[in-house]
Design a protein around this motif. Structure first.
Motif, PDB file in Angstrom:
ATOM      1  N   ARG A  84    -142.895 -16.777   9.513  1.00 23.23           N
ATOM      2  CA  ARG A  84    -142.628 -15.337   9.554  1.00 23.23           C
ATOM      3  C   ARG A  84    -143.916 -14.518   9.514  1.00 23.23           C
TER       4      ARG A  84
ATOM      5  N   LYS B  90    -127.722  -6.997   9.479  1.00 24.60           N
ATOM      6  CA  LYS B  90    -129.064  -6.409   9.409  1.00 24.60           C
ATOM      7  C   LYS B  90    -129.544  -6.260   7.967  1.00 24.60           C
TER       8      LYS B  90
ATOM      9  N   TYR C 247    -145.604 -12.146  12.407  1.00 21.74           N
ATOM     10  CA  TYR C 247    -145.792 -10.730  12.066  1.00 21.74           C
ATOM     11  C   TYR C 247    -147.236 -10.306  12.356  1.00 21.74           C
TER      12      TYR C 247
ATOM     13  N   GLU D 251    -130.145  -8.555   6.160  1.00 28.50           N
ATOM     14  CA  GLU D 251    -131.154  -9.607   5.999  1.00 28.50           C
ATOM     15  C   GLU D 251    -132.559  -9.039   6.141  1.00 28.50           C
ATOM     16  N   ASN D 252    -132.766  -8.191   7.143  1.00 23.77           N
ATOM     17  CA  ASN D 252    -134.092  -7.612   7.314  1.00 23.77           C
ATOM     18  C   ASN D 252    -134.415  -6.579   6.247  1.00 23.77           C
TER      19      ASN D 252
ATOM     20  N   ASP E 202    -137.320 -11.042  16.101  1.00 21.30           N
ATOM     21  CA  ASP E 202    -136.904 -11.241  14.720  1.00 21.30           C
ATOM     22  C   ASP E 202    -135.406 -11.004  14.667  1.00 21.30           C
TER      23      ASP E 202
ATOM     24  N   ASN F  79    -135.781  -8.922   3.792  1.00 25.60           N
ATOM     25  CA  ASN F  79    -137.029  -9.517   4.264  1.00 25.60           C
ATOM     26  C   ASN F  79    -138.210  -8.566   4.107  1.00 25.60           C
ATOM     27  N   TYR F  80    -138.015  -7.301   4.439  1.00 28.21           N
ATOM     28  CA  TYR F  80    -139.118  -6.343   4.486  1.00 28.21           C
ATOM     29  C   TYR F  80    -139.149  -5.393   3.297  1.00 28.21           C
TER      30      TYR F  80
ATOM     31  N   SER G 180    -138.616 -10.712  -0.807  1.00 19.10           N
ATOM     32  CA  SER G 180    -139.433 -10.272   0.322  1.00 19.10           C
ATOM     33  C   SER G 180    -140.805 -10.941   0.301  1.00 19.10           C
TER      34      SER G 180
ATOM     35  N   GLY H 108    -133.261 -10.899  12.360  1.00 21.58           N
ATOM     36  CA  GLY H 108    -132.691 -10.416  11.103  1.00 21.58           C
ATOM     37  C   GLY H 108    -131.728  -9.261  11.249  1.00 21.58           C
ATOM     38  N   ASN H 109    -131.763  -8.563  12.401  1.00 22.45           N
ATOM     39  CA  ASN H 109    -130.841  -7.450  12.629  1.00 22.45           C
ATOM     40  C   ASN H 109    -129.649  -7.830  13.496  1.00 22.45           C
TER      41      ASN H 109
END
Length: 268
Positions: free
Chosen positions: A215, A185, A219, A187-188, A110, A191-192, A24, A112-113
């Motif tokens: 990114r 999802k 953000y 992936e997110n 984004d 990521n977070y 992350s 990622g989802n």
């Protein structure tokens, strides 16, 4: 030839093969983890592809497509190239060279989802450019951080076909989602994992190994007024200036969702 390699295989939701917090922070600009991951990735990669690498005289390495602001994978690619060139040097071979796929991004979402179809649809309006003559007939290594749906690889192959590029292509990933029953999802989630609020972003920016990537710039520019003011008040003027110039270099000042925050930090 078109091959793919991934260091880590994601098979379970609850059993991640790498440290989520490190990943992350890497995704939000902590270069120390880009270097760490690149060393691990190259060690696994060369173990499988040593003979192929040493058999080629012309090797080109490419990160994921971007316009002006590098992606996180660009820093992974940078350190991977250092490892590759050290290996080539030890074996009396010519160093690899770096190229780039230019990308004019048209959206702020984004992805990622999103699933494969949604991702491909989202990026279908982006425009890309690659220097065909520079990479043609060479061994091309495309480095990215993670393969979730394969939309990135699909898009790059589409670009290569569009420009009629010949050569041998290897897609190299730090991690890959193998279990297709797991929703993209995840992936997110990775990521977070270490980024829950603006305070976490400030902490990363103020670390000694930070460098802006696409990114984190997107953000920051998407923060509400209170969050954005908090961030600007808690980072250096130099970092604020860097943020401004990177944002306009990618034409983010022409995107409605980003205009307000860019105008707050604009240089007089």
């Amino acid at each position: 030839m078109n091959k793919s390699y991934s260091l880590h295989k994601i098979n379970e939701n609850e059993n991640c093969p790498f440290k989520e917090a490190e990943y992350s922070r890497f995704k939000f600009g902590d270069k120390s983890y880009a270097e760490k991951f690149a060393k691990e990735l190259f060690a696994g990669f060369v173990n499988q592809f040593e003979d192929l690498i040493l058999s080629r005289e012309e090797i080109v390495i490419l990160p994921s497509p971007y316009l002006s602001i590098p992606t996180a994978s660009n820093f992974l690619c940078y350190y991977f190239k250092k490892e590759l060139n050290s290996f080539l040097f030890k074996n009396g071979k010519k160093a690899s060279v770096e190229s780039k796929i230019y990308r004019n991004q048209t959206y702020v979402t984004d992805y990622g989802n999103l699933d494969f179809e949604e991702r491909v649809k989202l990026i279908s309006n982006d425009t890309y450019y690659i220097d065909r003559n520079f990479i043609n007939d060479k061994l091309c290594i495309f480095v990215d951080d993670i393969k979730i749906t394969g939309s990135h690889e699909h898009t790059v192959n589409k670009i290569l076909n569009q420009y009629s590029v010949n050569g041998d292509f290897i897609f190299v990933y730090f991690a890959e989602l193998i279990n297709k029953d797991i929703h993209p999802k995840i992936e997110n989630y990775y990521n977070y994992y270490a980024v829950k609020n603006v305070e976490d972003i400030v902490n990363i920016i103020n670390s000694s190994s930070f460098q802006y990537n696409t990114r984190i710039v997107k953000y920051i520019l998407s923060l509400n007024e209170e969050q954005f003011c908090f961030l600007i008040d808690n980072i250096s003027e130099e970092k604020s200036n860097d943020l401004f110039h990177l944002a306009i270099s990618n034409n983010y000042h022409q995107i409605l969702e980003y205009k307000t925050n860019i105008n707050v930090i604009k240089i007089d």
